[in-house]
Design an enzyme around this catalytic site. Structure first.
Site, PDB file in Angstrom:
ATOM      1  N   LEU A   8       0.845  -1.197   0.000  1.00 29.49           N
ATOM      2  CA  LEU A   8       0.000   0.000   0.000  1.00 29.49           C
ATOM      3  C   LEU A   8       0.881   1.249   0.000  1.00 29.49           C
ATOM      4  CD1 LEU A   8      -2.885  -0.902   2.467  1.00 29.49           C
ATOM      5  CD2 LEU A   8      -2.588  -1.463   0.044  1.00 29.49           C
ATOM      6  N   GLY A  11      -1.205   6.614   0.187  1.00 27.70           N
ATOM      7  CA  GLY A  11      -1.396   7.721   1.125  1.00 27.70           C
ATOM      8  C   GLY A  11      -0.720   8.995   0.628  1.00 27.70           C
ATOM      9  N   ARG A  15       2.084  15.117   5.904  1.00 27.61           N
ATOM     10  CA  ARG A  15       2.929  15.608   6.990  1.00 27.61           C
ATOM     11  C   ARG A  15       4.400  15.752   6.593  1.00 27.61           C
ATOM     12  NH1 ARG A  15       2.349  12.387  12.260  1.00 27.61           N
ATOM     13  NH2 ARG A  15       1.014  10.917  11.171  1.00 27.61           N
ATOM     14  N   THR A  79      -7.629   1.687   4.167  1.00 25.15           N
ATOM     15  CA  THR A  79      -6.710   0.587   3.841  1.00 25.15           C
ATOM     16  C   THR A  79      -7.431  -0.612   3.221  1.00 25.15           C
ATOM     17  OG1 THR A  79      -6.887  -0.029   6.183  1.00 25.15           O
ATOM     18  CG2 THR A  79      -4.910   1.163   5.530  1.00 25.15           C
ATOM     19  N   ASN A 383      41.916  21.753 -21.430  1.00 26.22           N
ATOM     20  CA  ASN A 383      41.231  20.760 -22.258  1.00 26.22           C
ATOM     21  C   ASN A 383      40.051  21.332 -23.018  1.00 26.22           C
ATOM     22  OD1 ASN A 383      39.946  21.138 -19.763  1.00 26.22           O
ATOM     23  ND2 ASN A 383      38.932  19.152 -19.896  1.00 26.22           N
ATOM     24  N   SER A 402      56.663  22.988 -12.776  1.00 28.69           N
ATOM     25  CA  SER A 402      55.549  23.640 -12.085  1.00 28.69           C
ATOM     26  C   SER A 402      54.895  24.723 -12.939  1.00 28.69           C
ATOM     27  CB  SER A 402      56.052  24.280 -10.792  1.00 28.69           C
ATOM     28  OG  SER A 402      56.440  23.252  -9.905  1.00 28.69           O
ATOM     29  N   ALA A 420      59.389  24.842 -16.150  1.00 24.37           N
ATOM     30  CA  ALA A 420      58.362  25.455 -15.293  1.00 24.37           C
ATOM     31  C   ALA A 420      57.778  26.699 -15.978  1.00 24.37           C
ATOM     32  CB  ALA A 420      58.965  25.823 -13.948  1.00 24.37           C
TER      33      ALA A 420
HETATM   34  C1  UD1 Z   1      -3.264   1.691   9.979  1.00 22.76           C
HETATM   35  C2  UD1 Z   1      -4.078   0.612  10.642  1.00 22.76           C
HETATM   36  C3  UD1 Z   1      -3.713   0.558  12.141  1.00 22.76           C
HETATM   37  C4  UD1 Z   1      -2.223   0.312  12.291  1.00 22.76           C
HETATM   38  C5  UD1 Z   1      -1.436   1.342  11.512  1.00 22.76           C
HETATM   39  C6  UD1 Z   1       0.022   0.960  11.498  1.00 22.76           C
HETATM   40  C7  UD1 Z   1      -6.170   0.513   9.414  1.00 22.76           C
HETATM   41  C8  UD1 Z   1      -7.584   0.890   9.406  1.00 22.76           C
HETATM   42  N1  UD1 Z   1      -5.469   0.902  10.472  1.00 22.76           N
HETATM   43  O1  UD1 Z   1      -3.652   2.906  10.551  1.00 22.76           O
HETATM   44  O2  UD1 Z   1      -4.431  -0.469  12.774  1.00 22.76           O
HETATM   45  O3  UD1 Z   1      -1.864   0.346  13.657  1.00 22.76           O
HETATM   46  O4  UD1 Z   1      -1.887   1.414  10.146  1.00 22.76           O
HETATM   47  O5  UD1 Z   1       0.772   2.014  10.964  1.00 22.76           O
HETATM   48  O6  UD1 Z   1      -5.696  -0.149   8.516  1.00 22.76           O
HETATM   49  N2  UD1 Z   1      -3.202   3.731   2.507  1.00 22.76           N
HETATM   50  C9  UD1 Z   1      -3.577   3.641   1.207  1.00 22.76           C
HETATM   51  N3  UD1 Z   1      -4.855   3.979   0.848  1.00 22.76           N
HETATM   52  C10 UD1 Z   1      -5.754   4.425   1.759  1.00 22.76           C
HETATM   53  C11 UD1 Z   1      -5.348   4.534   3.097  1.00 22.76           C
HETATM   54  C12 UD1 Z   1      -4.082   4.190   3.451  1.00 22.76           C
HETATM   55  O7  UD1 Z   1      -2.791   3.236   0.343  1.00 22.76           O
HETATM   56  O8  UD1 Z   1      -6.883   4.703   1.345  1.00 22.76           O
HETATM   57  C13 UD1 Z   1      -1.847   3.357   2.879  1.00 22.76           C
HETATM   58  C14 UD1 Z   1      -1.024   4.531   3.366  1.00 22.76           C
HETATM   59  O9  UD1 Z   1      -0.248   5.070   2.311  1.00 22.76           O
HETATM   60  C15 UD1 Z   1      -0.113   3.928   4.415  1.00 22.76           C
HETATM   61  C16 UD1 Z   1      -0.921   2.742   4.938  1.00 22.76           C
HETATM   62  O10 UD1 Z   1      -1.913   2.478   3.970  1.00 22.76           O
HETATM   63  O11 UD1 Z   1       1.066   3.421   3.863  1.00 22.76           O
HETATM   64  C17 UD1 Z   1      -1.532   2.990   6.290  1.00 22.76           C
HETATM   65  O12 UD1 Z   1      -2.390   4.104   6.183  1.00 22.76           O
HETATM   66  P1  UD1 Z   1      -2.559   5.090   7.373  1.00 22.76           P
HETATM   67  O13 UD1 Z   1      -3.616   6.056   7.033  1.00 22.76           O
HETATM   68  O14 UD1 Z   1      -1.247   5.593   7.801  1.00 22.76           O
HETATM   69  O15 UD1 Z   1      -3.109   4.086   8.466  1.00 22.76           O
HETATM   70  P2  UD1 Z   1      -3.322   4.374   9.975  1.00 22.76           P
HETATM   71  O16 UD1 Z   1      -4.513   5.221  10.151  1.00 22.76           O
HETATM   72  O17 UD1 Z   1      -2.066   4.827  10.585  1.00 22.76           O
END
Ligand code: UD1
Ligand code: CA
Length: 453
Positions: A8, A11, A15, A79, A383, A402, A420
């Site tokens: 995945l 995101g 930040r 996720t 050069n 030199s 030189a």
């Molecule tokens: C998620 C978990 C949480 C866990 C934490 C660990 C869920 C609901 N929660 O929370 O239990 O402790 O990760 O870090 O899964 N991403 C996508 N598409 C989306 C949303 C997220 O690709 O629609 C990717 C993000 O890029 C990231 C990862 O999924 O790499 C986790 O997403 P993030 O929003 O950081 O999850 P958390 O809310 O931290």
């Protein structure tokens, strides 16, 4: 059993406050996502799918490679929704391992442990944290069996006391996964499709969740901010430093050494503080590198001393050479062996023959230098004529006085000596002294001007 891996990476990474997508930010010189892809590749999956975000073509362009599939998640709805986008690409696999593009330190050994522990069941990677704030908490029943995961924002106060958290990494049966994902709803505090909800769905079907913990809890840490990235960089550098010391490399201070790439070393290599190695670096036996030196894509043979404050890039350093302090060796340079390159010397796209010396304040560019040559201080190979580059040839055992300027294209013959201060614009014959400068004169009786005279 066929293994599919989903990474995945959709995101936003807001930040990071960056135009660069988060997963392309480098850790030890390599994008975060490339770390995850490389680790995943160790498991030799039958399929590997990256879920990237809207406008994430930049990520794909940067990291595409054969065998990798890319699936877009145009809107980040959670996720669970992200994994669902990958399902069509996973029709022929039996098990699916879910990884995260912003969790770069997860080791292949820990993932192998997850695969081995889980069998064909449901595998979940968790860690115990002193401060679990922000993470999903692992809910277990009175017999210690995992019942589900509750997100921070949905948790009851008593659940927030739980220190065991969800890393997000899980291994699931592919057909069950597809089925569970279809049943997810966004009825939660964040209005998202939570992947974590599949745990309770599996439990409801009578499945047991097999929990695995990584070798080191830091492996589960994600990058959301620049300070987290910096913290993981230090962890990773320390791991590399420890591995190098285990291999017999001396690091004068492992906390002040950085490797951004791959390093191959012989016996008794010693690196002083603030050495930075980038790209592919090979160091032979008895190579010693002084403080504050940078090597980028360099091969160094045996018994080479590189002193402090040198910058060497895309070059080959032959055996028994000595370089620095303050030498700059640029791309396309080869020191054949036994060469001495000294302070404030710049060498570019040149070969320096056996035992030749370029010791002080010199620029050597586009030059073929034979063996046993001595270049006097302040010598410049001219050069560049403003439009084109030309080569200088300096044959064996030539001696350049030199402050000579060698105006290319030009050849200095074998055993030739250049006086030189000469400007050499035509070939200098072998074994003769060539001098090209105005004759020294003395003006008898000349008086220096004096104030008030
Ligand atoms: C998620 C978990 C949480 C866990 C934490 C660990 C869920 C609901 N929660 O929370 O239990 O402790 O990760 O870090 O899964 N991403 C996508 N598409 C989306 C949303 C997220 O690709 O629609 C990717 C993000 O890029 C990231 C990862 O999924 O790499 C986790 O997403 P993030 O929003 O950081 O999850 P958390 O809310 O931290
Ligand atoms: Ca989130």
């Amino acid at each position: 059993m066929k293994l599919g891996i989903v990474i995945l990476a959709a995101g936003q990474g807001t930040r990071m406050k960056s135009r660069l997508p988060k997963v392309l930010h480098p850790l030890a010189g390599k994008p975060l996502l490339a770390h995850v892809i490389d680790t995943a590749s160790v498991l030799q999956p039958d399929r590997m799918v990256v879920v990237y975000g809207h406008g994430g073509e930049q990520v794909r362009d940067a990291l595409d490679r054969p065998g990798l599939q890319w699936v877009e998640q145009a809107e980040q709805l959670g996720t669970g929704h992200a994994v669902q986008q990958a399902v069509p690409a996973l029709q022929d696999v039996d098990r699916v391992l879910i990884l995260y593009g912003d969790v770069p330190l997860m080791r292949a050994e820990s993932l192998k442990a997850l695969l081995n522990n889980s069998g064909s069941g449901f595998g979940l990677m968790t860690v115990d944290l002193d401060d679990p704030t922000g993470y999903g908490r692992i809910l277990r029943d009175e017999r210690g069996r995992v019942q589900g995961i509750v997100e921070q924002k949905d948790a009851e106060p008593w659940q927030l006391e739980i220190g065991e958290i969800n890393t997000g990494i899980m291994l699931v049966d592919a057909r069950s996964l597809e089925n569970w994902l279809e049943r997810l709803t966004p009825k939660n505090a964040q209005g998202e499709y939570y992947l974590t909800d599949i745990v309770s769905l599996a439990v409801a079907e009578g499945m047991e969740i097999q929990v695995t913990q990584p070798g080191d809890p830091v492996e589960a840490e994600g990058v959301n901010s620049r300070s987290q990235l910096a913290a993981l960089e230090r962890v990773y550098q320390r791991w590399q430093a420890n591995a190098l010391m285990d291999r017999g490399v001396t690091l004068r201070d492992p906390a002040r050494f950085d490797l951004r790439g791959n390093l191959t070393t012989g016996m008794d290599v010693s690196l002083d503080v603030n050495v930075l190695l980038e790209g592919e670096v090979v160091l032979g036996d008895n190579v010693s590198i002084g403080a504050n030196t940078v090597l980028r894509n360099v091969r160094v043979a045996d018994n080479v001393l590189i002193r402090e404050n040198c910058v060497i890039e895309d070059a080959i350093i032959g055996p028994d050479s000595a370089i620095g302090p303050f030498s700059r060796i640029r791309p396309g340079t080869e020191l054949v062996g036994g060469a001495h390159v000294g302070n404030f010397v710049e060498i570019k796209n040149s070969s320096i023959g056996l035992g030749s010396k370029v010791n002080h304040l010199t620029y050597i560019g586009d030059t073929s230098m034979g063996a046993g040559v001595n270049i006097g201080a302040g010598t410049i190979t001219c050069n560049y004529d403003g439009a084109f580059k030309h080569r200088t040839v300096i044959e064996d055992n030539a001696f350049i006085g030199s402050n000579a300027a060698l105006v290319a294209p030009v050849t200095v013959g074998e055993d030739a000596t250049i006086g030189a201060g000469s400007v050499i614009a035509r070939d200098a014959p072998a074994a003769e002294l060539t001098v090209a400068r105005s004759k020294q004169v003395t003006i008898r009786g000349w008086k220096r001007p004096k104030k008030g005279a």
